[in-house]
Design an enzyme around this catalytic site. Structure first.
Site, short mmCIF file in Angstrom:
data_model
loop_
_atom_site.label_atom_id
_atom_site.label_comp_id
_atom_site.label_asym_id
_atom_site.label_seq_id
_atom_site.Cartn_x
_atom_site.Cartn_y
_atom_site.Cartn_z
N HIS A 1 -24.99 8.92 8.64
CA HIS A 1 -26.52 8.45 9.31
C HIS A 1 -27.60 9.54 9.07
O HIS A 1 -27.22 10.61 8.89
CB HIS A 1 -26.39 8.34 10.76
CG HIS A 1 -27.40 7.43 11.58
ND1 HIS A 1 -28.58 8.01 11.82
CD2 HIS A 1 -27.37 5.97 11.96
CE1 HIS A 1 -29.40 6.86 12.10
NE2 HIS A 1 -28.48 5.95 12.36
N HIS B 1 -27.71 -0.36 5.48
CA HIS B 1 -28.74 -0.54 7.04
C HIS B 1 -27.83 -1.39 7.83
O HIS B 1 -26.37 -1.40 7.83
CB HIS B 1 -29.98 -1.00 6.77
CG HIS B 1 -31.03 -0.75 8.02
ND1 HIS B 1 -30.70 -0.56 9.14
CD2 HIS B 1 -32.19 -1.43 8.05
CE1 HIS B 1 -31.54 -0.54 10.15
NE2 HIS B 1 -32.64 -1.25 9.63
N ASP C 1 -22.46 0.70 13.13
CA ASP C 1 -21.87 -0.66 12.57
C ASP C 1 -20.14 -0.80 12.54
O ASP C 1 -19.64 -1.72 12.21
CB ASP C 1 -22.51 -0.74 11.10
CG ASP C 1 -23.81 -1.19 11.11
OD1 ASP C 1 -24.28 -2.05 11.90
OD2 ASP C 1 -24.59 -0.29 10.63
N1 CMC Z 1 -19.07 7.74 3.27
C1 CMC Z 1 -18.53 8.65 2.32
N2 CMC Z 1 -19.71 9.84 2.37
C2 CMC Z 1 -20.96 9.54 2.96
C3 CMC Z 1 -21.08 8.41 3.64
C4 CMC Z 1 -20.18 7.62 3.84
N3 CMC Z 1 -20.28 6.40 4.62
N4 CMC Z 1 -22.42 8.74 4.07
C5 CMC Z 1 -22.87 9.74 3.43
N5 CMC Z 1 -21.79 10.30 2.58
C6 CMC Z 1 -22.10 11.65 2.16
C7 CMC Z 1 -22.71 11.08 0.84
O1 CMC Z 1 -21.80 10.84 -0.48
C8 CMC Z 1 -23.55 12.54 0.24
O2 CMC Z 1 -22.37 13.42 -0.18
P1 CMC Z 1 -22.99 14.46 -1.33
O3 CMC Z 1 -24.06 15.48 -0.58
O4 CMC Z 1 -21.77 15.15 -1.34
O5 CMC Z 1 -23.53 13.69 -2.32
C9 CMC Z 1 -23.64 12.94 1.69
O6 CMC Z 1 -22.87 12.35 2.56
C10 CMC Z 1 -25.28 12.46 2.41
O7 CMC Z 1 -25.24 11.12 2.13
P2 CMC Z 1 -26.58 10.26 1.78
O8 CMC Z 1 -26.49 8.83 1.31
O9 CMC Z 1 -27.59 11.30 0.83
O10 CMC Z 1 -27.43 10.42 3.16
P3 CMC Z 1 -28.35 9.65 3.73
O11 CMC Z 1 -29.04 10.18 4.91
O12 CMC Z 1 -29.47 9.14 2.61
O13 CMC Z 1 -27.66 8.28 4.12
C11 CMC Z 1 -26.86 6.47 5.08
C12 CMC Z 1 -27.58 7.62 5.49
C13 CMC Z 1 -26.68 5.74 6.48
C14 CMC Z 1 -27.48 5.46 4.09
C15 CMC Z 1 -25.47 6.93 4.43
O14 CMC Z 1 -24.58 7.64 5.52
C16 CMC Z 1 -24.44 5.47 4.14
O15 CMC Z 1 -24.56 5.18 3.07
N6 CMC Z 1 -23.57 5.09 5.08
C17 CMC Z 1 -22.82 3.97 5.02
C18 CMC Z 1 -23.62 2.64 5.09
C19 CMC Z 1 -23.57 2.53 6.62
O16 CMC Z 1 -22.79 2.58 7.48
N7 CMC Z 1 -24.93 2.09 6.99
C20 CMC Z 1 -25.20 2.17 8.42
C21 CMC Z 1 -26.37 3.12 9.07
S1 CMC Z 1 -26.21 3.23 10.74
C22 CMC Z 1 -27.09 1.70 11.43
C23 CMC Z 1 -27.78 1.04 10.68
O17 CMC Z 1 -28.94 1.52 10.28
O18 CMC Z 1 -27.82 -0.27 10.44
#
Ligand code: CMC
Length: 376
Positions: free
Chosen positions: A259, A220, A313
């Site tokens: 996201h 987050h 971010d």
């Molecule tokens: N880098 C590489 N791969 C990614 C990323 C990333 N940043 N984000 C998602 N993926 C891939 C993930 O590996 C998965 O791939 P696969 O289907 O092959 O296993 C797929 O995309 C779906 O990812 P998820 O983690 O299941 O998606 P989610 O909706 O649960 O998570 C998220 C959303 C924001 C937690 C995730 O994108 C993430 O961990 N991003 C990095 C941390 C980040 O930048 N967070 C800030 C979010 S926005 C502002 C805020 O809330 O503060």
């Protein structure tokens, strides 16, 4: 019972009039006003008024709001003493969470969440937040505290209290824009955490303490600090390719990308990118911006087809660095602004409260015989 959705993805948990997100098109509006309109024309204070009242203020309403908020810049002595008692090596997010929780101890009626009272408390907590963060940072650096300047706006006064000198107009405005962009974002994890807590009719301090704890996580708000760590690990623009590809091959997340809701570029990232580029040129940080931009290009090529784009971010890290903020203050900046959004959501929740209490899908065994301890 409705279908199970891991991580509550797609579950509509309540109604809101505060922010609207179209994740496919990359649209964000606060009370119907596109975020780009607000970041180019409004101020953080006016934006908070908008979120809390669901309309823009008149001139005199804004003056009154500013006056009340500025009066709250000054901390009671009890809080100053508490800041001085904190360990200097603590992370500022742990310090902020502890201090916001401690504000309840000075409140003669801490559990009162009547709407008028909650509005008043929200102004006080929002006004206190920059001072808590700036003073903790000065405490750990062994520096005297700078009294807030109530002639200055929220963003400008924070930078003044942190650094001991007034920021340039450009820096103050850039920081104000960051505050506007971070103020609200639907039912993100920390906002939902705050709503869950207040829905028990608990108090505002507990709700905000929980929200700060949620925001700290690297998935987050903590991601902005993670982005800066990554940028520091990448020595030069040329190293970005191997670094990012290595992470993707290992299935590591690239901080600042992806996201739950946006499957297009986060509109806040678009605004922050412009800000980051300009500030980087102005402050001699062009290499840092170039590294960020190179990472975006590689990610676009590799994972945009999966709907993974820069989020708020990503470019906020470069922006905050150019403003002169230390890496571990990045997430507190997010919190400082988001207190505006959280408080608005607490008001909305209490206007039409119902306890949050979802169901769990039990997947364990049934009718299991109890095994005496000496037979296990
Ligand atoms: N880098 C590489 N791969 C990614 C990323 C990333 N940043 N984000 C998602 N993926 C891939 C993930 O590996 C998965 O791939 P696969 O289907 O092959 O296993 C797929 O995309 C779906 O990812 P998820 O983690 O299941 O998606 P989610 O909706 O649960 O998570 C998220 C959303 C924001 C937690 C995730 O994108 C993430 O961990 N991003 C990095 C941390 C980040 O930048 N967070 C800030 C979010 S926005 C502002 C805020 O809330 O503060």
């Amino acid at each position: 019972m409705s279908d199970y959705s891991k991580g509550l993805e797609g579950v509509v948990a309540a109604e809101t009039e505060m922010s609207f997100i179209d994740g496919q098109k990359g649209v964000l509006e606060y009370v119907g006003i596109p975020i780009g309109e607000l970041s180019s024309k409004s101020t953080f204070e006016e934006t908070v008024f908008l979120l809390w009242n669901k309309r823009l203020p008149t001139k005199s309403e804004l003056e009154t709001f500013n006056k009340d908020l500025r009066a709250a810049y000054t901390l009671p002595q009890t809080m100053i003493d508490r800041i001085k008692a904190l360990p200097k090596e603590a992370h500022p997010m742990h310090a902020l969470r502890t201090l916001v929780s401690a504000l309840a101890l000075d409140d003669k009626d801490p559990n009162n969440i009547e709407l008028d009272v909650l509005r008043h408390k929200s102004v006080t907590i929002l006004g206190h937040a920059p001072t808590l963060i700036a003073y903790f940072d000065r405490h750990r650096r062994g520096l005297d505290f700078i009294k807030p300047d109530t002639s200055l706006g929220f963003a400008q006064n924070f930078l003044y209290m942190l650094n001991g000198e007034k920021p340039t107009e450009t820096m103050a405005r850039a920081f104000d824009i960051c505050m506007i962009l971070h103020a609200d974002h639907g039912f993100n994890n920390s906002t939902f955490a705050a709503k869950v807590i207040i829905s028990t009719l608990s108090d505002v301090y507990s709700a905000l303490t929980g929200a700060i704890g949620s925001l700290r996580g690297p998935l987050h708000g903590g991601a902005n600090e993670g982005v800066m760590v990554m940028l520091n690990e990448i020595g030069s623009v040329d190293e970005a390719e191997a670094y990012v590809m290595g992470k993707l091959e290992r299935k590591d997340k690239i901080m600042g990308f992806g996201h739950r809701v946006y499957k297009a570029k986060d509109p806040r990232a678009t605004d922050l990118q412009k800000l980051a580029k300009q500030l980087a040129e102005d402050t001699g940080n062009s290499e840092l911006y170039a590294k960020s931009h190179r990472i975006e290009e590689i990610m676009e090529r590799e994972v945009a087809s999966k709907g993974i784009y820069p989020n708020v971010d990503f470019y906020s890290a470069t922006t905050y660095h150019c403003i002169g903020l230390k890496l571990d203050l990045f997430t507190p900046m997010f919190a400082m602004s988001r207190i505006g959004g959280w408080c608005g959501h607490l008001l909305e929740q209490l206007e039409d409260n119902r306890l949050f209490r979802p169901a769990a899908k039990y997947v364990g065994p049934h009718e299991v015989a109890y095994t005496p301890i000496d037979q296990r």
